[in-house]
Write a protein that holds these residues in place. Structure first.
Motif: not given
Ligand code: SRM
Ligand SMILES: Cc1cc2nc3c(=O)[nH]c(=O)nc-3n(C[C@H](O)[C@H](O)[C@H](O)COP(=O)(O)OP(=O)(O)OC[C@H]3O[C@@H](n4cnc5c(N)ncnc54)[C@H](O)[C@@H]3O)c2cc1C
Ligand code: SF4
Ligand code: FES
Lengths: 105, 806
Positions: B752-760
């Motif tokens: 989830d953390h990685i996704k948050t970064v990629l989605e920014d």
């Protein structure tokens, strides 16, 4: 007593720093190293680990070389394997005269 | 003044802990000499299982290194065995003829594997599981032999079996009783355990009594009482241990199963003590470190003449250290007429819990599949807490939200580390008093976590709880190597902050203990620098042999050559070149690799550059912490099911990302449809074509830690796909620890953390930008070697000196 033979190897400046160079003298496989401070060492080119590798390919740090296959840390000065592993490789006497490296065997 | 001379026989865990306690109580008043039969300094015997199972190395389990002995002025003789003790003259003598007088003598000789007395046990190929030597024997045997039999289905036997299984052997466990670990588990838990271990590949021969070892010089098998046989070329005896008490017995000390000691670890001869597995206290010989460490405290105080409570025996709990098995047991495990027990058995989730109660007191517990409650139940057991007021549910589960292992509500005197007897209070005090921030530091100050390691997660929770925001969970890992105390994150932060630009500079400014580092930190620092600076000039001599040579070294010190075949697609010209080279250089092995390409194996170092030149194909980086291959299936271009051009995408990805340095190797796969012929589910990035788009899986692994990838996104276009792959790769590069595969990395950071970064949007753009800048710095390494005489001289030629003998 056996008499020692002294063999001219190459000129000091020909040796790369921090990389082992393999030479064979009279059937002995030897790895020659020039370390960062310029000193030159010659040791038997085979880690004492039962399945160990050629030391000339190992990573050189200070006066030590790490066996490329099993990571043993070996002193270039006295050939001793560092704890916790044990063993010793043969060292060869190195002379430098007029910029030429000689190994006695 | 004459210093009192302590001589200790045995250089193992209980003995050295005693010495540590003595040094704590009074430094410098003793002259200490230790004899150890093994050639090593004191190491963590408990972790031999993890060494055998391949998770750690012998180096990592040393508890007291040679420096420690030297620093504390301890005279240590290793590889030397005491063979004679004269308690009248107060003299010990070793097998090397060395004689040393003592004022006080400690037996800490441990125990030896029990070898069952049947015909044939003297053959080659039989070992116990007790020390590093045994571990090495097993590891070595696994290279030459295939069939292992472990006799004994107890704790040690099962850990050995799992290790041998990981080493690629076929393993049979022979057990005399109908259930495994019958002293720790009841029938239900034992059955669950057996099923799990069978799933992991171990076979069991239950209720078999060995009557003969078969074979001539070396073992070939076992015969059982019922006449049946099993083949074996390696036999591990794990049926039990026997105290090494013989030496003491010969010296006239009273022994029974072990060396008999009183509550102060004194034998019946003045100034002679015994500690650890060789000692028998109130009829008990303990085989776990927790009680031995309690004994060590008492003995140390006794020797230092400090007041101490007597040692009154211990209650012990055990766990099994086999991956995938959570198991804990303590106290009584079977019901009798006087007990009642609470049981929960969730077969579906593989959880079983049992608490045995007598007269409202917990007297035993068995936990399988979920062991979070073990500390609490163990406390109830050892403190004899009355549970009559509690409901059965609350006995099994802590009050309040049982979600987190709640260190906040835990009483201060509750044990956190069972092995070392360290309580919550001690740890919290140490954290405050000495500003501790990592689990390793807590271990250094309190010993907690230094034995079996099971308590480490709880120590981390305690740190988090005690330090609050000051605690950085991601930073909990150890220093990057023994040359520094700094962790990966600290080093990277320093590199960025201080603008350090070479390996040498990092070591110098950050005060490395060894001037030129070691084989752990040099490659790591070289990677981190290359990650921080897109235009970094690689330091080739800080890479280990494979990457330094751009070829994998083989067991006979020849090399392999594996050129690119983008997406596993080749053509007649390349095949012809490979064939020509293979003939010309008499290449011993030409093989299709697991990465969909052709490898030439057994090449002499001096031939490498010539072969590269003749092939004129780019390096496949089969040696690199870098993109390896992008495996593809034929896909829509040929396959009747294909929905997407998997080959085309695979080749494009391989061309885009090749040569990039990554924390560990990086593999990709692209399949044309969900039938997934390119095995995209076990790749660092795996792509599966679907109607109208692509699914992207990440953090799959087909290697040591088999792990299925997680679905990251479903995307519509190839452009989007390449953007996300780039950003993902770069984020892994920037936050991964050197030698951490994506499988571990994703679990550490959380998907989830990685996704948050990629989605920014901004972050993603910047990541892609930094990646593309880095990609621009690479040259084709084989071509470079072919063209650059200096590189050839330094790495690929054998010095042929004119041997002028003088
Ligand atoms: C040649 C090849 C085996 C073969 O005959 O097919 C191979 C050979 C080696 N593998 Fe592999 N691996 C090969 C495919 C694989 C695969 C299968 C795949 O990629 O589809 C895997 C499992 C998939 C995965 O990685 O997720 C694999 C998992 C490993 C591992 C375990 C990595 C892990 O994270 O668990 C290692 C050890 C390591 O990297 O530390 C390893 C290490 C090695 C090394 C480099 C060991 C070494 O350091 O000497 C071997 C070099 C042999 C040599 O002489 O060149 N090899 N290795 C395959 C080369 C593929 C290629 O063309 O590049
Ligand atoms: C594979 C394995 C897994 C284990 N797992 C666990 C676990 O999970 N939890 C747990 O609590 N415990 C575990 N144990 C048990 C634990 O390791 C032992 O209880 C502990 O090591 C005992 O310490 P000791 O000092 O009594 O003996 P040792 O650590 O065996 O030390 C005795 C030393 O004395 C030496 N010696 C013997 N005779 C002489 C002599 N005459 N002269 C010189 N030296 C001599 C021996 O060579 C040995 O090195 C495990 C043990 C093994 C083997
Ligand atoms: S994954 Fe699908 S498209 Fe690719 S080869 Fe297999 S069946 Fe065909
Ligand atoms: S419980 Fe074993 S080390 Fe802490």
């Amino acid at each position: 007593m056996t008499t020692k033979t002294k063999v001219a190897i190459t000129r000091v400046q020909e040796l790369p720093v921090r990389a082992g160079i393999p030479v064979t003298i009279d059937g002995h496989s030897i790895a020659v190293f020039k370390v960062t401070d310029g000193s030159v060492y010659a040791i038997e080119n085979k880690s004492p680990h039962p399945k160990g590798g050629v030391l000339s390919e190992g990573l050189v740090s200070g006066n030590y070389v790490f066996c490329p296959v099993y990571d043993w840390k070996i002193s270039l000065i006295d050939g001793k394997v560092q704890a916790p592993d044990e063993g010793q490789v043969q060292t060869y006497h190195v002379d430098i005269e007029q910029n030429t490296i000689y190994i006695s065997i | 003044m004459h210093k009192k001379k302590i001589v200790m026989i045995g250089n193992g865990m209980a003995g050295i802990r005693t010495i540590e306690e003595i040094l704590k109580n009074s430094i410098d008043t003793y002259d200490i000499t230790i004899f150890g039969k093994e050639p090593h300094p004191n190491y963590n015997r408990i972790q031999l299982s993890t060494v055998l199972q391949g998770d750690t190395t012998v180096d990592d389990i040393i508890l007291n290194n040679w420096d420690w002995y030297e620093k504390n002025n301890i005279q240590l003789f290793t590889g030397e065995m005491i063979t004679n003790v004269d308690t009248d003259k107060k003299l010990v003598e070793s097998n090397k003829g060395r004689q040393v007088f003592y004022d006080q003598l400690i037996f800490a000789t441990g125990s030896s594997p029990f070898i069952i007395p049947v015909p044939g046990v003297d053959k080659k190929g039989i070992t116990g599981f007790r020390d590093i030597q045994d571990c090495e024997t097993m590891i070595k045997s696994a290279e030459d032999y295939k069939k292992a039999v472990v006799i004994g289905g107890g704790l040690l036997g099962l850990e050995a079996a799992k290790g041998l299984c990981n080493l690629g052997m076929d393993v049979n466990v022979v057990h005399l009783m109908p259930h495994l670990m019958e002293r720790q588990l009841d029938a239900t838990a034992a059955t669950m355990l057996k099923e799990e271990l069978e799933r992991q590949g171990i076979n069991f021969l239950m209720e078999k009594q060995t009557v003969e070892v078969l074979g001539d010089d070396r073992v070939t098998g076992l015969r059982f009482k019922d006449g049946s046989e099993v083949e074996a070329d390696l036999i591990v005896m794990a049926v039990g241990i026997k105290s090494n008490a013989q030496l003491a017995k010969e010296a006239g000390v009273s022994t029974n199963r072990g060396i008999i000691v009183n509550d102060y670890m004194e034998t019946d001869i003045p100034d002679v003590y015994a500690i650890g597995e060789c000692a028998e206290h109130r009829g008990m010989v303990y085989g776990l470190v927790a009680p031995l460490y309690e004994q060590a405290q008492v003995l140390a105080k006794r020797i230092c003449q400090v007041d101490t409570e007597p040692y009154q025996g211990s209650v012990t709990g055990t766990q099994l250290k086999v991956a995938g098995v959570d198991l804990y047991s303590a106290g009584e495990i079977e019901d009798d007429e006087t007990t009642k027990s609470i049981k929960v058995h969730n077969d579906y989730e593989g959880v079983y819990k049992k608490v045995v109660i007598r007269d409202n007191l917990v007297v035993g517990t068995v936990l399988y599949g979920e062991t979070a409650e073990s500390t609490r139940l163990f406390r109830m057991l050892s403190k004899q807490e009355d549970v009559s007021e509690m409901t059965s549910l609350s006995i099994l589960q802590a009050a309040g939200e049982a979600e987190e292992s709640d260190v906040a509500i835990m009483p201060n005197d509750e044990l956190v580390c069972g092995c070392n007897g360290v309580t919550k209070g001690t740890i919290v005090d140490a954290i405050h008093a000495q500003d501790l921030t990592t689990v390793d530091q807590v271990g250094g100050c309190t010993n907690a976590g230094r034995s079996c390691g099971r308590c480490k997660p709880m120590i981390a929770d305690l740190l988090a709880h005690t330090l609050g925001d000051g605690f950085d969970a991601a930073n909990q890992k150890e220093a990057i190597c023994g040359c520094t105390t700094l962790s990966r994150d600290e080093v990277v932060a320093e590199i960025r902050e201080k603008g350090l630009s070479t390996v040498k500079e990092v070591m110098h400014v950050l005060e490395w203990q060894n001037e030129e580092g070691c084989n752990k930190c040099r490659p790591a620092l070289n990677y981190y620098l290359g990650m921080v600076y897109p235009d970094y000039k690689d330091e080739r001599d800080s890479r280990l042999v494979n990457e330094k040579m751009h070829a994998n070294i083989q067991k006979d010190c020849t090399y392999s050559v594996v050129p690119r075949m983008y997406g596993g697609v080749t053509n007649p010209e390349d095949l012809k070149k490979l064939a020509d080279v293979a003939i010309k250089y008499d290449v011993p092995l030409v093989k299709l690799t697991g990465g969909q390409r052709i490898g030439l194996f057994g090449i002499k170092k001096e031939d490498l550059t010539a072969i590269w030149e003749e092939l004129d194909m780019p390096s496949g980086y089969a040696y690199g912490k870098s993109l390896r291959t992008v495996k593809t299936c034929v896909g829509a271009k040929f396959c009747r099911y294909g929905t997407q051009d998997s080959m085309g995408l695979g080749m494009e990805l391989e061309k885009k990302f090749e040569r990039l340095d990554t924390p560990h190797k990086f593999k990709m796969g692209v399949s044309g449809c969900p039938r997934n012929c390119a095995e995209s589910g076990i790749k660092d990035i795996g792509i599966i074509g679907i109607d109208g788009g692509w699914e992207m899986y990440v953090a799959g692994n087909g290697g040591t830690d088999l792990r299925a990838g997680d679905l990251l996104y479903t995307v519509k276009t190839k452009e989007e796909l390449i953007d996300i792959a780039s950003a993902f790769l770069q984020y892994y590069r920037e936050t991964g620890k050197y030698l951490e595969r994506t499988s571990k990395w994703v679990e550490r950071l959380g998907l989830d953390h990685i996704k948050t970064v990629l989605e920014d949007d901004t972050q993603r753009k910047e990541l892609i930008d930094r990646l593309n800048k880095t990609l621009a710095r690479y040259n084709e390494p084989w071509k470079e070697a072919v063209e650059d005489g200096e590189i050839q001289d330094k790495y690929y030629t054998k010095l042929e000196p004119q041997l002028t003998t003088v």
